[in-house]
Design a protein around this motif. Structure first.
Motif, short mmCIF file in Angstrom:
data_model
loop_
_atom_site.label_atom_id
_atom_site.label_comp_id
_atom_site.label_asym_id
_atom_site.label_seq_id
_atom_site.Cartn_x
_atom_site.Cartn_y
_atom_site.Cartn_z
N VAL A 121 -4.87 -2.44 6.17
CA VAL A 121 -5.71 -2.40 5.04
C VAL A 121 -7.21 -3.20 5.24
N GLU A 122 -7.50 -3.06 6.59
CA GLU A 122 -8.65 -3.45 6.88
C GLU A 122 -9.25 -4.98 6.66
N GLU A 138 -10.25 -7.43 -2.39
CA GLU A 138 -9.69 -7.85 -1.49
C GLU A 138 -8.33 -8.38 -1.50
N ARG A 141 -5.84 -5.73 -1.66
CA ARG A 141 -5.44 -5.12 -0.02
C ARG A 141 -4.57 -6.28 0.46
N VAL A 144 -1.01 -5.24 -0.79
CA VAL A 144 -0.45 -4.34 -0.16
C VAL A 144 0.08 -4.59 1.19
N ALA A 145 -0.67 -5.42 1.86
CA ALA A 145 -0.35 -5.66 3.25
C ALA A 145 0.89 -6.72 3.44
N LEU A 164 -10.02 -1.44 -5.48
CA LEU A 164 -10.51 -1.08 -4.16
C LEU A 164 -11.79 -0.30 -4.11
N ALA A 168 -11.70 0.98 1.44
CA ALA A 168 -10.22 0.29 1.31
C ALA A 168 -9.15 1.27 0.87
N ARG A 169 -9.90 2.00 -0.29
CA ARG A 169 -8.92 2.86 -1.00
C ARG A 169 -8.30 3.92 0.09
N SER A 171 -8.04 3.61 3.45
CA SER A 171 -7.43 3.09 4.38
C SER A 171 -5.93 2.85 3.84
N VAL A 172 -5.78 2.59 2.68
CA VAL A 172 -4.62 2.29 1.82
C VAL A 172 -3.64 3.41 1.95
N ARG A 175 -2.66 4.80 5.20
CA ARG A 175 -1.31 4.05 5.55
C ARG A 175 -0.06 4.82 4.70
#
Length: 232
Positions: A121-122, A138, A141, A144-145, A164, A168-169, A171-172, A175
């Motif tokens: 999630v960077e 943040e 995120r 989610v992590a 997000l 970030a969106r 990145s998620v 994943r």
């Protein structure tokens, strides 16, 4: 497998879910859609025992949820619509580590999971920062992590993209695609299908506490606008 049978849940005199039955197969990606107040969040909070049915039963991997809450919550990762509902640690790293620590894993394994989840999630360089000093996006995120660090069989996300920004969106989303491809089942609660339509196996739409549509995305597409769902 996630199995819901004849699930009814009431809040006082209001019936939020009315005899809902649903199966989510291992490795399947299901979008749970519908207008606000249709019962989406109530339904998913039964999947790891955060709510208890008035009638019916929910099973995770064949075991009734309330027969073994610990197993259910280890198998079903949950990301809440408001990430603050799930935080237990003061710092980013402490919060993401909380779930794996409660599985009794060795410190080396916990650190590996935390690093992997934060990288997804960077937030890899934010491990020591206080959660209450982060922006809303943040914090989402971090939530989610925390779920990713559990490496659950099933991952449930309630409006996971709220707040997000675009990087970030993406990145998620990347994943989630990877988890889907590796065999993790996903249940994504949303009223806006644009982010996840492309890799969903199924769309289940609720209306007034009942399932109003259920099938592959293109097969139910024409029915969704009337159910308060924004198409991609």
């Amino acid at each position: 497998m996630l199995a819901v049978d004849d699930l009814t849940h009431r809040y006082g005199d209001t019936t939020a879910l009315d005899g809902v039955s649903l199966r989510v197969a291992d490795g399947e990606c299901v979008l749970l859609a519908g207008a606000n107040g249709c019962g989406k969040t109530t339904l998913v909070r039964h999947l790891n025992g955060l709510l208890e049915p008035d009638e019916g039963e929910v099973r995770v991997n064949g075991t009734p949820v309330h027969d073994d809450l610990v197993a259910a919550r280890a198998s079903v990762g949950m990301v809440f619509q408001d990430p603050r509902d799930g935080f237990v640690g003061a710092t980013v790293g402490a919060d993401v580590a909380f779930g794996p620590e409660n599985l009794g894993l060795p410190r080396e394994d916990i650190d590996e999971r935390v690093a992997e989840a934060l990288d997804a999630v960077e937030l890899a360089d934010r491990r020591d920062e206080r959660i209450d000093e982060l922006s809303g996006g943040e914090q989402a995120r971090v939530a989610v992590a925390g779920a990713l660090a559990m490496r659950p069989d099933h991952l449930v996300l309630d409006e996971p993209f709220t707040g997000l920004d675009w990087p970030a969106r993406q990145s998620v989303l990347d994943r989630l695609r990877g988890l889907h491809e590796s065999g993790t089942s996903l249940v994504v609660v949303t009223h806006d299908l644009r982010d996840v339509w492309a890799f969903a196996d199924r769309v289940v739409a609720l209306a007034d506490g009942e399932i109003a549509a259920d099938g592959p995305p293109e097969s139910v597409r024409d029915r969704l606008p009337d159910l308060g769902v924004r198409l991609p």
